[in-house]
Scaffold this motif. Structure first.
Motif, PDB file in Angstrom:
ATOM      1  N   GLY A  20       0.795  -1.221   0.000  1.00 39.94           N
ATOM      2  CA  GLY A  20       0.000   0.000   0.000  1.00 39.94           C
ATOM      3  C   GLY A  20       0.829   1.273   0.000  1.00 39.94           C
ATOM      4  N   THR A  21       2.119   1.152  -0.335  1.00 38.86           N
ATOM      5  CA  THR A  21       2.985   2.340  -0.342  1.00 38.86           C
ATOM      6  C   THR A  21       3.243   2.859  -1.747  1.00 38.86           C
ATOM      7  OG1 THR A  21       4.972   0.959  -0.392  1.00 38.86           O
ATOM      8  CG2 THR A  21       4.152   1.636   1.782  1.00 38.86           C
ATOM      9  N   PHE A  22       2.623   2.234  -2.748  1.00 38.98           N
ATOM     10  CA  PHE A  22       2.871   2.633  -4.136  1.00 38.98           C
ATOM     11  C   PHE A  22       2.247   3.994  -4.411  1.00 38.98           C
ATOM     12  CE2 PHE A  22       1.735   2.897  -8.616  1.00 38.98           C
ATOM     13  CZ  PHE A  22       2.949   2.617  -9.204  1.00 38.98           C
ATOM     14  N   LYS A  23       3.024   4.833  -5.100  1.00 35.39           N
ATOM     15  CA  LYS A  23       2.483   6.109  -5.566  1.00 35.39           C
ATOM     16  C   LYS A  23       3.226   6.523  -6.829  1.00 35.39           C
ATOM     17  CE  LYS A  23       5.271   9.341  -2.912  1.00 35.39           C
ATOM     18  NZ  LYS A  23       5.269  10.521  -2.086  1.00 35.39           N
ATOM     19  N   GLU A  24       2.563   7.321  -7.618  1.00 29.65           N
ATOM     20  CA  GLU A  24       3.164   7.859  -8.831  1.00 29.65           C
ATOM     21  C   GLU A  24       3.401   9.350  -8.614  1.00 29.65           C
ATOM     22  OE1 GLU A  24       1.633   5.141 -12.493  1.00 29.65           O
ATOM     23  OE2 GLU A  24       0.250   6.685 -11.810  1.00 29.65           O
ATOM     24  N   SER A  25       4.526   9.816  -9.135  1.00 32.47           N
ATOM     25  CA  SER A  25       4.837  11.240  -9.052  1.00 32.47           C
ATOM     26  C   SER A  25       5.680  11.613 -10.269  1.00 32.47           C
ATOM     27  CB  SER A  25       5.595  11.556  -7.760  1.00 32.47           C
ATOM     28  OG  SER A  25       6.794  10.807  -7.702  1.00 32.47           O
ATOM     29  N   TYR A  26       5.806  12.895 -10.502  1.00 29.33           N
ATOM     30  CA  TYR A  26       6.610  13.379 -11.615  1.00 29.33           C
ATOM     31  C   TYR A  26       8.031  13.640 -11.135  1.00 29.33           C
ATOM     32  CZ  TYR A  26       2.582  13.637 -14.613  1.00 29.33           C
ATOM     33  OH  TYR A  26       1.507  13.297 -15.377  1.00 29.33           O
ATOM     34  N   VAL A  27       8.991  13.157 -11.925  1.00 26.96           N
ATOM     35  CA  VAL A  27      10.407  13.300 -11.589  1.00 26.96           C
ATOM     36  C   VAL A  27      11.169  13.833 -12.796  1.00 26.96           C
ATOM     37  CG1 VAL A  27      10.356  11.422  -9.898  1.00 26.96           C
ATOM     38  CG2 VAL A  27      10.978  10.925 -12.272  1.00 26.96           C
ATOM     39  N   VAL A  28      12.314  14.429 -12.531  1.00 24.62           N
ATOM     40  CA  VAL A  28      13.248  14.775 -13.599  1.00 24.62           C
ATOM     41  C   VAL A  28      14.003  13.489 -13.914  1.00 24.62           C
ATOM     42  CG1 VAL A  28      15.251  16.146 -14.247  1.00 24.62           C
ATOM     43  CG2 VAL A  28      13.449  17.158 -12.830  1.00 24.62           C
ATOM     44  N   PRO A  29      13.885  12.961 -15.139  1.00 24.49           N
ATOM     45  CA  PRO A  29      14.473  11.646 -15.415  1.00 24.49           C
ATOM     46  C   PRO A  29      15.998  11.652 -15.401  1.00 24.49           C
ATOM     47  CG  PRO A  29      13.530  12.586 -17.415  1.00 24.49           C
ATOM     48  CD  PRO A  29      13.196  13.519 -16.290  1.00 24.49           C
ATOM     49  N   SER A  30      16.541  10.748 -14.623  1.00 20.64           N
ATOM     50  CA  SER A  30      17.984  10.502 -14.620  1.00 20.64           C
ATOM     51  C   SER A  30      18.170   9.028 -14.963  1.00 20.64           C
ATOM     52  CB  SER A  30      18.580  10.813 -13.251  1.00 20.64           C
ATOM     53  OG  SER A  30      18.133   9.867 -12.301  1.00 20.64           O
ATOM     54  N   TRP A  31      19.397   8.589 -15.079  1.00 21.80           N
ATOM     55  CA  TRP A  31      19.669   7.199 -15.431  1.00 21.80           C
ATOM     56  C   TRP A  31      18.935   6.262 -14.478  1.00 21.80           C
ATOM     57  CZ3 TRP A  31      21.318   2.347 -14.512  1.00 21.80           C
ATOM     58  CH2 TRP A  31      21.782   1.598 -15.594  1.00 21.80           C
ATOM     59  N   ASN A  32      18.958   6.566 -13.183  1.00 20.54           N
ATOM     60  CA  ASN A  32      18.310   5.695 -12.193  1.00 20.54           C
ATOM     61  C   ASN A  32      16.798   5.626 -12.366  1.00 20.54           C
ATOM     62  OD1 ASN A  32      20.722   5.031 -10.963  1.00 20.54           O
ATOM     63  ND2 ASN A  32      20.605   6.730  -9.513  1.00 20.54           N
ATOM     64  N   HIS A  33      16.190   6.686 -12.900  1.00 22.78           N
ATOM     65  CA  HIS A  33      14.749   6.669 -13.133  1.00 22.78           C
ATOM     66  C   HIS A  33      14.382   5.947 -14.424  1.00 22.78           C
ATOM     67  CE1 HIS A  33      14.961  10.391 -10.543  1.00 22.78           C
ATOM     68  NE2 HIS A  33      14.113   9.637  -9.895  1.00 22.78           N
ATOM     69  N   LEU A  34      15.305   5.863 -15.351  1.00 26.29           N
ATOM     70  CA  LEU A  34      14.991   5.347 -16.680  1.00 26.29           C
ATOM     71  C   LEU A  34      15.158   3.841 -16.819  1.00 26.29           C
ATOM     72  CD1 LEU A  34      16.766   8.074 -18.843  1.00 26.29           C
ATOM     73  CD2 LEU A  34      14.334   7.921 -18.274  1.00 26.29           C
ATOM     74  N   TYR A  35      16.171   3.281 -16.196  1.00 26.12           N
ATOM     75  CA  TYR A  35      16.569   1.913 -16.512  1.00 26.12           C
ATOM     76  C   TYR A  35      16.363   0.948 -15.357  1.00 26.12           C
ATOM     77  CZ  TYR A  35      18.786   4.028 -20.530  1.00 26.12           C
ATOM     78  OH  TYR A  35      19.009   4.713 -21.692  1.00 26.12           O
TER      79      TYR A  35
END
Length: 143
Positions: A20-35
């Motif tokens: 129950g901790t899942f959430k979506e948010s907007y981030v500035v994409p970096s390598w760690n966010h992409l892959y």
């Protein structure tokens, strides 16, 4: 020629749906966010794939509406203005990979290895974080 304007922020999910901790948010994409790593190879996760598809669509629309002619074996000077969502310190060079891949897939140039990226300035726009990109044809690639 009008600049190519691309959204800076990418939707990203984190946490656990089971806990129950899942959430979506907007981030500035970096390598760690992409892959994510699969079989010892980095691949785009589903959020990055969706963001890339959006970037390709916007690049394709820009190409149809602009006077830019796709290049082959030609250097392309890619001038980028970055508009961050806040004053947090970030490295603009983390933005290159996905944006250049999308521009190549949309047909702006034949190979993103020909792109000479130049960050012209950074600013803050809390309402509309974005990249404003202008392109200029350079000389031929060495053969």
């Amino acid at each position: 020629m009008k600049p190519l304007v691309l959204p800076l922020l990418m939707l990203k999910g984190r946490g656990s749906k089971k806990k129950g901790t899942f959430k979506e948010s907007y981030v500035v994409p970096s390598w760690n966010h992409l892959y994510i790593i699969r079989n010892n190879r980095p691949i785009l996760d589903k959020y990055a794939t969706s963001h890339k598809n959006t970037l390709v669509k916007l690049c394709t629309e820009w190409l149809q509406d602009s006077s830019w002619k796709p290049t082959v074996n030609t250097k392309v000077i890619v001038r980028i203005m970055v508009f961050w969502p806040d004053l947090r310190k970030r490295d603009a060079h983390n933005l290159d990979k996905l944006v250049l891949d999308a521009m190549e897939e949309a047909g702006l140039f034949d190979n993103d290895a020909c792109a000479l990226v130049r960050y012209m300035d950074i600013s803050v726009d809390r309402e509309n974080p974005r990249l404003e990109i202008t392109l200029e044809k350079g000389g031929s690639m060495p053969s």
